[in-house]
Scaffold this active site. Sequence first.
Site, PDB file in Angstrom:
ATOM      1  N   GLU A 205       0.805  -1.231   0.000  1.00  0.00           N
ATOM      2  CA  GLU A 205       0.000   0.000   0.000  1.00  0.00           C
ATOM      3  C   GLU A 205       0.833   1.273   0.000  1.00  0.00           C
ATOM      4  OE1 GLU A 205      -2.734  -0.194   3.272  1.00  0.00           O
ATOM      5  OE2 GLU A 205      -3.925  -1.754   2.343  1.00  0.00           O
TER       6      GLU A 205
ATOM      7  N   GLU B 187      -5.498  -8.808   1.601  1.00  0.00           N
ATOM      8  CA  GLU B 187      -6.118  -8.407   2.870  1.00  0.00           C
ATOM      9  C   GLU B 187      -7.602  -8.188   2.633  1.00  0.00           C
ATOM     10  OE1 GLU B 187      -4.459  -4.931   4.883  1.00  0.00           O
ATOM     11  OE2 GLU B 187      -2.421  -5.628   4.474  1.00  0.00           O
TER      12      GLU B 187
END
Length: 456
Positions: free
Chosen positions: A166, A362
């Site tokens: 990320e 995730e």
Amino acid sequence: MSYEFPPGFEWGVATAAYQIEGAIAAGGRKPSVWDTFSALPGRILQGATGAIACDHYHRYAEDVKWMAELGIKHYRFSLAWSRIIPDGRGSVNETGIDFYRRLLDCLQHYGITPHATLFHWDSPQALEELYGSWQSRDMAQDFADYATAVVSRLGDRITSWMTINEIVCFTHIGYDVNRIPVHAPGTSVASLKQVWQTSHHALLAHGLACQAIRAASPGPCSVALVDNFVPTVPLTESAADIAAARQAFHLHGTNGGILEPALTGAYSPALLAQLGENAPEIRDGDLAIVHQPLDWIGFNSYFGTYARAAETPAGYEVLPFPQGYPQLNMPWLHFVPDCLYWGIRHLSETLNRPDLPVRVTENGCAGQDSLTEAGEVLDSDRILFLRQYLRSAHRAIQEGYPLQGYFAWTLMDNFEWAYGCDRRFGLLYTDYETQRRIPKASFHWYRECIRQNRVV
Ligand code: GBH
């Protein structure tokens, strides 16, 4: 509908080093920017830090036993740069490497395949002091050297690598214009161009690390980037709204400036036009470095944004969430299960990468979990959340999109960044006083999904 997954579908859980390991001064580890940032007053809810977290550094064997109990065959975790190269560059701390060797041997004992992320936000503090970490282009080469150090030592035990988790979260959320950012290093900068420069440096770091991993790996390996791009979800599945969602994708969030260059070799032209003088400096050859061949992409899926066709100059609009829209226990965590399906479909259709295998690296939610008198956590809200997102994963597979695996976030309640220990995302409840792990109802439910290879 039985929601059965294909044979070999990879069920897993994910964690990240700073959120679980604790033991911040053990075995030669030196501080990361999150140690420094979380020690500042007022930055983290209730003044929490990752100093102890889940004490996973000492309790990894018990945690792996819980994974075996859950029945997962795949585990995604991250390595702490400042445990391995405490000064960020220079000499390698073999004691740090040994911790991961112990963990990996334990995983192997239970037949669990490791998937390792080299970086999940915990930059070495030494590099912050040396050159302002991601503000400097030097960070990219130091990261690649760290990748070489890791892969040449652990490549016998790990073949599935992720470079960075990320990018937006430690660049655009770690550096902000004239405002104190909510993530480390928490640097206020003078212009948006400087913010985009940090994410450009992270993209370069990703590209150089891909090359370094492949060069250092003793055998065949796979390499991925993990991103939390935000899918635009068509409000209705009419052809017009689907076209609108595809158009809106490039300019939404940082999609066009992080995922898009990594997967296509170019920033979204519409984004560059919009940024104007705030676009990052991109040197000749940079985009070729950024655009490395990937074996798969990691998609962290939490929420999406609705879009529809509209009579605007662009021909579409993105919609705010209405008052009262269902959400979980984070201000940003709206319940949008279809975003998982649409994220995968955008990779394929909007970015034109139908060839690229996907893992959901995730997916999960925070609830207001508490123990009943009988000592249980009855998190039916988390079961509802995960079940609906997994149905969306199933739809993607049914329609032929190349989804290979799914990693629930997260194994156990842990240090939730700016929210400290106040927000619980785990399948295991962490009692921070005693470090006892208590399986929540969602743990038992997820185990049943894995056992039956379908969404139950
Ligand atoms: C994941 O990021 C992280 O990879 C993981 O470490 C974390 O524990 C998990 O989420 C749960 O939070 O409105 O400025 O506060 C998810 C992506 C990044 C989405 C931060 C929301 C909030 C930005 N999230 N973002 S802000």
